[in-house]
Design an enzyme around this catalytic site. Structure first.
Site, mmCIF file in Angstrom:
data_model
loop_
_atom_site.group_PDB
_atom_site.id
_atom_site.type_symbol
_atom_site.label_atom_id
_atom_site.label_comp_id
_atom_site.label_asym_id
_atom_site.label_seq_id
_atom_site.Cartn_x
_atom_site.Cartn_y
_atom_site.Cartn_z
ATOM 1 N N HIS A 111 0.827 -1.222 0.000
ATOM 2 C CA HIS A 111 0.000 0.000 0.000
ATOM 3 C C HIS A 111 0.850 1.256 0.000
ATOM 4 O O HIS A 111 0.350 2.337 0.296
ATOM 5 C CB HIS A 111 -0.930 0.003 1.224
ATOM 6 N N SER A 179 -7.277 -6.556 10.120
ATOM 7 C CA SER A 179 -8.703 -6.819 10.385
ATOM 8 C C SER A 179 -9.339 -7.671 9.293
ATOM 9 O O SER A 179 -10.453 -8.152 9.427
ATOM 10 C CB SER A 179 -9.455 -5.489 10.502
ATOM 11 N N LEU A 204 -5.643 -9.574 18.067
ATOM 12 C CA LEU A 204 -6.214 -9.493 19.430
ATOM 13 C C LEU A 204 -7.504 -10.304 19.484
ATOM 14 O O LEU A 204 -7.894 -10.826 20.522
ATOM 15 C CB LEU A 204 -6.535 -8.028 19.781
HETATM 16 C C1 BV8 Z 1 -8.124 -2.417 -5.290
HETATM 17 C C2 BV8 Z 1 -3.683 3.589 2.340
HETATM 18 C C3 BV8 Z 1 -8.548 -2.809 -7.569
HETATM 19 C C4 BV8 Z 1 -3.883 4.802 3.103
HETATM 20 C C5 BV8 Z 1 -5.239 1.787 2.367
HETATM 21 C C6 BV8 Z 1 -16.230 -4.570 -2.064
HETATM 22 C C7 BV8 Z 1 -15.808 -5.834 -1.741
HETATM 23 C C8 BV8 Z 1 -14.454 -6.161 -1.771
HETATM 24 C C9 BV8 Z 1 -13.512 -5.210 -2.116
HETATM 25 C C10 BV8 Z 1 -13.940 -3.955 -2.422
HETATM 26 C C11 BV8 Z 1 -15.291 -3.622 -2.397
HETATM 27 N N1 BV8 Z 1 -15.390 -2.321 -2.731
HETATM 28 C C12 BV8 Z 1 -14.156 -1.819 -2.974
HETATM 29 C C13 BV8 Z 1 -13.267 -2.806 -2.801
HETATM 30 C C14 BV8 Z 1 -11.820 -2.740 -2.962
HETATM 31 C C15 BV8 Z 1 -11.170 -2.027 -1.784
HETATM 32 C C16 BV8 Z 1 -11.583 -2.651 -0.481
HETATM 33 O O1 BV8 Z 1 -11.109 -3.711 -0.115
HETATM 34 N N2 BV8 Z 1 -12.501 -1.992 0.233
HETATM 35 C C17 BV8 Z 1 -12.947 -2.524 1.481
HETATM 36 C C18 BV8 Z 1 -12.986 -1.427 2.536
HETATM 37 C C19 BV8 Z 1 -14.304 -3.189 1.277
HETATM 38 N N3 BV8 Z 1 -9.764 -2.221 -1.986
HETATM 39 C C20 BV8 Z 1 -9.089 -1.353 -2.757
HETATM 40 O O2 BV8 Z 1 -9.567 -0.370 -3.236
HETATM 41 C C21 BV8 Z 1 -7.644 -1.742 -3.038
HETATM 42 N N4 BV8 Z 1 -7.445 -1.658 -4.455
HETATM 43 O O3 BV8 Z 1 -8.951 -3.228 -4.965
HETATM 44 O O4 BV8 Z 1 -7.804 -2.132 -6.581
HETATM 45 C C22 BV8 Z 1 -8.007 -2.403 -8.883
HETATM 46 C C23 BV8 Z 1 -7.891 -3.370 -9.855
HETATM 47 C C24 BV8 Z 1 -7.409 -3.010 -11.088
HETATM 48 C C25 BV8 Z 1 -7.013 -1.691 -11.322
HETATM 49 C C26 BV8 Z 1 -7.116 -0.734 -10.316
HETATM 50 C C27 BV8 Z 1 -7.632 -1.085 -9.080
HETATM 51 C C28 BV8 Z 1 -6.675 -0.770 -2.384
HETATM 52 C C29 BV8 Z 1 -6.706 -0.954 -0.906
HETATM 53 C C30 BV8 Z 1 -5.644 -0.060 -0.269
HETATM 54 C C31 BV8 Z 1 -6.297 1.132 0.294
HETATM 55 N N5 BV8 Z 1 -5.345 1.873 1.087
HETATM 56 N N6 BV8 Z 1 -4.410 2.560 3.020
HETATM 57 C C32 BV8 Z 1 -3.209 4.721 4.407
HETATM 58 O O5 BV8 Z 1 -2.595 3.684 4.738
HETATM 59 O O6 BV8 Z 1 -3.331 5.737 5.096
HETATM 60 S S1 BV8 Z 1 -6.134 0.651 3.227
HETATM 61 C C33 BV8 Z 1 -5.832 0.731 4.886
HETATM 62 O O7 BV8 Z 1 -6.491 -0.412 5.448
HETATM 63 C C34 BV8 Z 1 -4.374 0.550 5.266
HETATM 64 O O8 BV8 Z 1 -3.500 0.370 4.178
HETATM 65 C C35 BV8 Z 1 -4.370 -0.704 6.073
HETATM 66 O O9 BV8 Z 1 -3.227 -1.408 5.869
HETATM 67 C C36 BV8 Z 1 -5.521 -1.423 5.495
HETATM 68 C C37 BV8 Z 1 -6.025 -2.570 6.291
HETATM 69 O O10 BV8 Z 1 -6.164 -2.134 7.625
HETATM 70 P P1 BV8 Z 1 -5.438 -3.019 8.749
HETATM 71 O O11 BV8 Z 1 -3.976 -2.960 8.528
HETATM 72 O O12 BV8 Z 1 -6.074 -4.360 8.818
HETATM 73 O O13 BV8 Z 1 -5.756 -2.154 10.032
HETATM 74 P P2 BV8 Z 1 -7.113 -2.132 10.853
HETATM 75 O O14 BV8 Z 1 -7.079 -0.919 11.713
HETATM 76 O O15 BV8 Z 1 -8.273 -2.366 9.943
HETATM 77 O O16 BV8 Z 1 -7.018 -3.434 11.783
HETATM 78 C C38 BV8 Z 1 -5.998 -3.521 12.759
HETATM 79 C C39 BV8 Z 1 -6.031 -4.946 13.271
HETATM 80 O O17 BV8 Z 1 -4.964 -5.108 14.212
HETATM 81 C C40 BV8 Z 1 -7.316 -5.277 14.018
HETATM 82 O O18 BV8 Z 1 -7.787 -6.545 13.589
HETATM 83 C C41 BV8 Z 1 -6.877 -5.329 15.499
HETATM 84 O O19 BV8 Z 1 -7.625 -6.301 16.224
HETATM 85 C C42 BV8 Z 1 -5.442 -5.750 15.362
HETATM 86 N N7 BV8 Z 1 -4.582 -5.324 16.472
HETATM 87 C C43 BV8 Z 1 -4.591 -4.112 17.104
HETATM 88 N N8 BV8 Z 1 -3.626 -4.088 18.045
HETATM 89 C C44 BV8 Z 1 -2.993 -5.306 18.012
HETATM 90 C C45 BV8 Z 1 -3.598 -6.082 17.004
HETATM 91 N N9 BV8 Z 1 -3.210 -7.347 16.725
HETATM 92 C C46 BV8 Z 1 -2.197 -7.859 17.468
HETATM 93 N N10 BV8 Z 1 -1.559 -7.177 18.457
HETATM 94 C C47 BV8 Z 1 -1.927 -5.909 18.746
HETATM 95 N N11 BV8 Z 1 -1.300 -5.253 19.735
#
Ligand code: BV8
Length: 241
Positions: A111, A179, A204
């Site tokens: 990313h 997540s 977690l």
């Molecule tokens: C793409 C950049 C296609 C900014 C980010 C419908 C269904 C399926 C998919 C889609 C849909 N509609 C749209 C889509 C596609 C979309 C997507 O998936 N949307 C989701 C929301 C439904 N995806 C995209 O758009 C991707 N591109 O599909 O392109 C394409 C094909 C051809 C040509 C062109 C395009 C692009 C996705 C990237 C977006 N950018 N970030 C920034 O970083 O500021 S996403 C953002 O979320 C971050 O990058 C991050 O990495 C990512 C995932 O988040 P997590 O890392 O999981 O973090 P989160 O807070 O969610 O969770 C933290 C976890 O840690 C929790 O589970 C927690 O319990 C745990 N935790 C916390 N503390 C601890 C711990 N675990 C252990 N120990 C601890 N101490």
């Protein structure tokens, strides 16, 4: 013993280093709307807001240090890989540099990265640690067309071909601190599992894709990951609970 290991990390591995995760009560997405700061449309609407959002984040990670989970992955990439002639690849969704600060090599930032900047005019990218704005000149072509080198929603993540090849080849897939909400990263476990890999998630709590995994190990990554890695380095495998 495992010869080809792929590790996917998410914001949760950096949480104990003081970098906020995205989806939680105090998460990053609670302060800003995703569509305003993590989409190209948001950038086109208000480039200054987006530049400033990432300038703040870029500055904040300067003082952050890797935690025992990052350091354990570095041992997996060095000690384990040497001892068992194995290939260990780290793919991260994170845009911070804590894996590099921990000494990990060839980390795939699918990313993008805060410490990189991308020019929309010449498509060049280079290491960058300062503030950026629409007036900052590209040091490669001189045009004022820089944007954060971050993959926004709707944009293709980086190095997907390499990642897919690694997933098809691996015999152990480890996911840490994600997540399981964002694709294509959330689908990586299914790809690895389809060719027989053993899949473990560290979190977690159960992620949205927990049911795809062979096993889940729940607790703080700074505790669970080093324990798992120590056992792997010692024995080449791990006890099945
Ligand atoms: C793409 C950049 C296609 C900014 C980010 C419908 C269904 C399926 C998919 C889609 C849909 N509609 C749209 C889509 C596609 C979309 C997507 O998936 N949307 C989701 C929301 C439904 N995806 C995209 O758009 C991707 N591109 O599909 O392109 C394409 C094909 C051809 C040509 C062109 C395009 C692009 C996705 C990237 C977006 N950018 N970030 C920034 O970083 O500021 S996403 C953002 O979320 C971050 O990058 C991050 O990495 C990512 C995932 O988040 P997590 O890392 O999981 O973090 P989160 O807070 O969610 O969770 C933290 C976890 O840690 C929790 O589970 C927690 O319990 C745990 N935790 C916390 N503390 C601890 C711990 N675990 C252990 N120990 C601890 N101490």
């Amino acid at each position: 013993m495992f010869k080809k290991i792929v590790i996917l990390t998410g914001a949760g591995i950096s949480a104990e280093s003081g970098i906020p995760v995205f989806r939680s009560e105090t998460g990053l997405w609670e302060q800003e709307r995703v569509e305003d700061v993590a989409t190209y449309e948001g950038f086109a609407r208000n480039a200054r807001k987006v530049h400033d959002f990432y300038n703040k984040m870029r500055k904040s990670i300067r003082t952050k240090e890797p935690n025992p989970a990052h350091l354990a992955l570095t041992r997996l990439q060095s000690e384990y890989a040497q001892k068992f002639a194995a290939d260990v690849t780290i793919v991260t969704q994170n845009i911070d540099d804590l894996h590099e600060k921990a000494g990990s090599k060839d980390v795939i930032h699918m990313h993008g990265e805060l410490n990189s900047i991308l020019c929309e005019h010449c498509l060049g990218r280079y290491e960058y640690h300062d503030d950026s704005s629409s007036d900052t000149e590209c040091s490669l072509c001189g045009h004022k067309a820089l944007r954060p080198d971050i993959v926004w929603f709707g944009e293709m993540p980086y190095q997907m071909e390499l990642i897919e090849k690694k997933l098809f080849d691996c015999d152990l897939f480890i996911s840490i601190g994600t997540s399981g909400v964002v694709y294509p990263a959330a689908g990586f476990c299914s790809v690895a599992k389809s060719t027989g890999a053993y899949c473990v998630e560290f979190n977690l709590e159960k992620s949205a894709v927990a049911s795809n995994f062979t096993r889940g190990i729940y607790g703080k990554a700074s505790v669970t990951v080093p324990a798992f890695v120590d056992e792997l380095i010692k024995t080449g495998t791990f006890s099945e609970e």
